[in-house]
Design a protein around this motif. Structure first.
Motif, PDB file in Angstrom:
ATOM      1  N   ALA A  15      23.884-114.559  57.324  1.00 43.68           N
ATOM      2  CA  ALA A  15      24.630-115.639  56.679  1.00 43.68           C
ATOM      3  C   ALA A  15      23.793-116.906  56.566  1.00 43.68           C
ATOM      4  O   ALA A  15      23.831-117.599  55.542  1.00 43.68           O
ATOM      5  N   THR A  16      23.022-117.213  57.596  1.00 51.74           N
ATOM      6  CA  THR A  16      22.194-118.417  57.577  1.00 51.74           C
ATOM      7  C   THR A  16      21.075-118.302  56.556  1.00 51.74           C
ATOM      8  O   THR A  16      20.850-119.205  55.742  1.00 51.74           O
ATOM      9  N   ARG A  37      24.597-109.971  62.446  1.00 48.13           N
ATOM     10  CA  ARG A  37      24.462-111.050  63.424  1.00 48.13           C
ATOM     11  C   ARG A  37      23.022-111.158  63.931  1.00 48.13           C
ATOM     12  O   ARG A  37      22.457-112.250  64.030  1.00 48.13           O
TER      13      ARG A  37
END
Length: 217
Positions: free
Chosen positions: A102-103, A97
């Motif tokens: 993920a981005t 995070r």
């Protein structure tokens, strides 16, 4: 394969580099990140803050990916159930995070393989992996549990380095020797956290090797 490393200190990075090479079965080149990044690291919170900078700088380089590793210590071990539903108190989930993995992985890199990001959170600490790999983890203790408090973590460090205050040079020399002779199959069987890390490394390695550049327009 060319990778950047982010961990709790520079000594861990040297040992992790050697461990990654054992896992993928070939030499791994270290990516040279911009000089603007901090040259020293210290502790899991520092690594957590540095991780997003490392991942973004790797994306803007010709490196294949990043390896992000912090110790589990007393926190919740990562579990397959956390995939798609990050768990509070899990440092693996926190690291993903914080780095917004993920981005960044969704961004395209023309003429380069898709970016790889491998996260490892040794349970309970990197020294646990090394002790298990050499068959010298303290008897009558569980490697999945022992190390949840500072006294136990100090005991594990002493069990591995045999000194209360080992020098960086000693830890690097001994750590690399341990990795070179480590029983990787045994470690994979006895440590779920290492098995996860190794599987992710192999997946990333195969993705890089299997990539082919698109044909000219």
């Amino acid at each position: 394969m060319k990778l950047a490393f982010c961990s709790e200190d520079r000594t861990d990075i040297v040992i992790l580099h050697a461990l990654v090479e054992r896992c993928v079965g070939e030499p791994v080149e270290t990516a040279n990140l911009p000089a603007a990044l901090p040259s020293r690291q210290g502790g899991w919170s520092k690594a957590l803050a540095l991780a997003p900078k490392v991942v973004r700088n790797v994306f803007n380089s010709d490196a294949h990916g990043a390896v992000l590793v912090i110790d589990c210590d007393e926190t919740l071990p990562h579990d397959k159930g956390h995939v798609g539903q990050p768990a509070r108190g899990c440092r693996h989930c926190e690291l993903a995070r914080a780095a917004d993995v993920a981005t960044v992985l969704a961004w395209e890199r023309p003429m380069l393989p898709p970016l790889q990001c491998v996260i490892g959170v040794p349970v309970r600490m990197l020294e646990t992996w090394l002790l298990v790999a050499t068959g010298t983890f303290p008897r009558n203790e569980s490697s999945l549990v022992y190390g949840r408090n500072s006294a136990e973590r100090r005991a594990l460090k002493f069990a591995l380095w045999r000194e209360e205050r080992p020098t960086r040079e000693l830890m690097i020399e001994r750590g690399k020797t341990i990795v070179q002779n480590a029983d990787i199959p045994r470690l994979t069987t006895e440590s779920p956290s290492f098995a996860w890390f190794r599987d992710e490394l192999i997946r990333a390695h195969r993705a890089v090797l299997g990539w082919t550049p698109p044909p000219p327009a």
